[in-house]
Design an enzyme around this catalytic site. Sequence first.
Site, mmCIF file in Angstrom:
data_model
loop_
_atom_site.group_PDB
_atom_site.id
_atom_site.type_symbol
_atom_site.label_atom_id
_atom_site.label_comp_id
_atom_site.label_asym_id
_atom_site.label_seq_id
_atom_site.Cartn_x
_atom_site.Cartn_y
_atom_site.Cartn_z
ATOM 1 N N ASP A 90 0.802 -1.266 0.263
ATOM 2 C CA ASP A 90 0.140 0.430 -0.330
ATOM 3 C C ASP A 90 0.995 1.292 -0.110
ATOM 4 O O ASP A 90 2.426 1.309 0.196
ATOM 5 C CB ASP A 90 -1.184 -0.356 1.130
ATOM 6 C CG ASP A 90 -0.068 0.327 2.472
ATOM 7 O OD1 ASP A 90 1.068 0.505 2.570
ATOM 8 O OD2 ASP A 90 -0.795 -0.154 3.386
ATOM 9 N N GLY A 92 1.532 3.878 2.037
ATOM 10 C CA GLY A 92 1.329 4.427 3.507
ATOM 11 C C GLY A 92 -0.015 5.285 3.880
ATOM 12 O O GLY A 92 0.100 6.210 4.616
ATOM 13 N N ASP A 144 -2.246 8.308 -1.560
ATOM 14 C CA ASP A 144 -3.700 9.064 -1.708
ATOM 15 C C ASP A 144 -3.942 9.739 -0.081
ATOM 16 O O ASP A 144 -3.478 9.054 0.877
ATOM 17 C CB ASP A 144 -4.775 8.168 -2.382
ATOM 18 C CG ASP A 144 -5.077 7.005 -0.943
ATOM 19 O OD1 ASP A 144 -4.157 6.607 -0.694
ATOM 20 O OD2 ASP A 144 -5.952 6.744 -1.562
ATOM 21 N N GLN A 187 -10.787 7.747 -5.478
ATOM 22 C CA GLN A 187 -11.894 8.595 -4.223
ATOM 23 C C GLN A 187 -12.754 9.103 -4.262
ATOM 24 O O GLN A 187 -13.458 8.970 -4.752
ATOM 25 C CB GLN A 187 -10.436 9.072 -4.179
ATOM 26 C CG GLN A 187 -9.478 8.115 -2.473
ATOM 27 C CD GLN A 187 -9.457 7.488 -1.802
ATOM 28 O OE1 GLN A 187 -10.583 7.295 -0.684
ATOM 29 N NE2 GLN A 187 -8.929 7.053 -1.202
ATOM 30 N N ASP A 264 -8.375 -7.143 -0.098
ATOM 31 C CA ASP A 264 -6.775 -7.406 0.705
ATOM 32 C C ASP A 264 -7.940 -7.380 2.350
ATOM 33 O O ASP A 264 -8.968 -6.074 1.677
ATOM 34 C CB ASP A 264 -6.008 -6.793 1.070
ATOM 35 C CG ASP A 264 -6.225 -5.573 1.286
ATOM 36 O OD1 ASP A 264 -6.697 -4.698 0.633
ATOM 37 O OD2 ASP A 264 -6.248 -4.994 2.969
ATOM 38 N N CYS A 302 -13.457 -29.408 5.695
ATOM 39 C CA CYS A 302 -12.406 -27.660 5.967
ATOM 40 C C CYS A 302 -11.012 -29.039 6.243
ATOM 41 O O CYS A 302 -10.582 -29.546 6.543
ATOM 42 C CB CYS A 302 -11.949 -27.116 6.830
ATOM 43 S SG CYS A 302 -10.705 -26.373 6.501
ATOM 44 N N CYS A 304 -7.853 -27.922 6.583
ATOM 45 C CA CYS A 304 -6.664 -26.756 7.322
ATOM 46 C C CYS A 304 -6.352 -27.908 8.303
ATOM 47 O O CYS A 304 -7.379 -29.386 8.607
ATOM 48 C CB CYS A 304 -7.501 -25.554 7.430
ATOM 49 S SG CYS A 304 -8.094 -25.295 9.311
ATOM 50 N N CYS A 307 -8.695 -28.020 11.813
ATOM 51 C CA CYS A 307 -10.011 -28.871 11.038
ATOM 52 C C CYS A 307 -9.532 -30.733 11.329
ATOM 53 O O CYS A 307 -10.213 -31.151 11.588
ATOM 54 C CB CYS A 307 -10.469 -28.208 10.146
ATOM 55 S SG CYS A 307 -11.756 -26.844 10.368
ATOM 56 N N HIS A 333 -7.026 -21.910 9.204
ATOM 57 C CA HIS A 333 -8.161 -21.972 9.109
ATOM 58 C C HIS A 333 -9.066 -20.891 8.308
ATOM 59 O O HIS A 333 -9.816 -21.207 7.259
ATOM 60 C CB HIS A 333 -9.486 -22.108 10.760
ATOM 61 C CG HIS A 333 -10.482 -22.566 10.395
ATOM 62 N ND1 HIS A 333 -11.144 -23.933 9.414
ATOM 63 C CD2 HIS A 333 -11.816 -21.631 9.667
ATOM 64 C CE1 HIS A 333 -12.536 -23.546 8.716
ATOM 65 N NE2 HIS A 333 -12.878 -21.886 9.645
HETATM 66 ZN ZN LIG Z 1 -9.966 -25.407 9.338
#
Ligand SMILES: [Zn+2]
Length: 373
Positions: A90, A92, A144, A187, A264, A302, A304, A307, A333
């Site tokens: 970004d 800043g 900006d 903007q 993001d 899931c 991950c 899980c 997760h």
């Molecule tokens: Zn998970």
Amino acid sequence: MIGFQVMRRDGAARRGQVSTARGIIETPAFMPVGTAATVKAMRPEEVASTGADIILANTYHLMLRPGAELVAQLGGLHRFMNWPRPILTDSGGYQVMSLAKLREIDERGVVFRSHLDGTRMELTPERSIEIQRLLGADITMAFDECTPFPATGDEARSSMELSMRWAARSKDAFEARSGAGLFGIVQGGVYPGLRAQSAAALVAIGFDGYAVGGLAVGEGQAAMFTVLDETVPALPADRPRYLMGVGKPADIVGAVLRGIDMFDCVLPTRSGRTAQAFTARGTVNLRNARHAADPRPLEAGCDCPACTQYGRAYLHHLVKANEILGAMLLTQHNLRYYGRLMRDLREAIASGRLADHAAGFAETEALGDIPPL
Ligand SMILES: [Zn+2]
């Protein structure tokens, strides 16, 4: 210059690929936030395993500590943090407004005192672009001013016009590199006329991609979607579009439906450190006593580690005991949930069934967590 290829459209939504020197970003894409050259509680290979092609790093934090010149001396941010894939930095601008002390904004830029030690520093469009070059950003953001919310029409106008003059200076300061790009930021607050003027000003300057900034600052989902409905059609169809700082899963689905390609947000990582987990059936607070003796996985299906290797009771215990592993597992997760969210959106667009998919997403999310044992 970076490449952008749209492979498939479904309504306003696009399934595409952003190509950079450090790899391809499958879009729509979610970028985990690695503020201080780390996605908190995650090793880089774990971040990659959640499906993230790109992460975001923060110019403001890194210019204060350890300093952009030092990172450059050590071979750039990718080597410094051991993340070989694309990085977006970004400008800043947003964080200098929200974190720094004693800010003074004028035409030249922002003078501020570091929130860490009070050192007086300056951030201008030229210095922001230089810092992002020193860090080695694959995608650099124009400097900006994030218009505060609420702002009157006059305040939003003068803030937007300043950002557009800074956008032109950012473009002048940016050294074109093969496989690296510069994005401009629309903007204009919640004022459609200002958003249209801002988009036109950026297109006239010419950027590799276009971000929509100043949203998710308290205006609410309906106002945000209205701004997107009015802004996105004014942006070039052949360039990626990035909605900054958004957000909640339902916000992402709605924005993808409106033609946004990149996102993001700190939500999955920050929530992972505060015991909040994202699941297809909405959010789950692992601190809640209902999980204390529940051996079932956090989210069935899931893949991950949180899980597949642990139950809710153990995650609850880690959270209650303030164990570091709790933050690590829940962050992983949550990033995996976001990775799956984006993958499913990409597949739905590719097969021309995004509207049905979005309806099913909302229906499942509204179910709420599985009933207690
Ligand atoms: Zn998970």
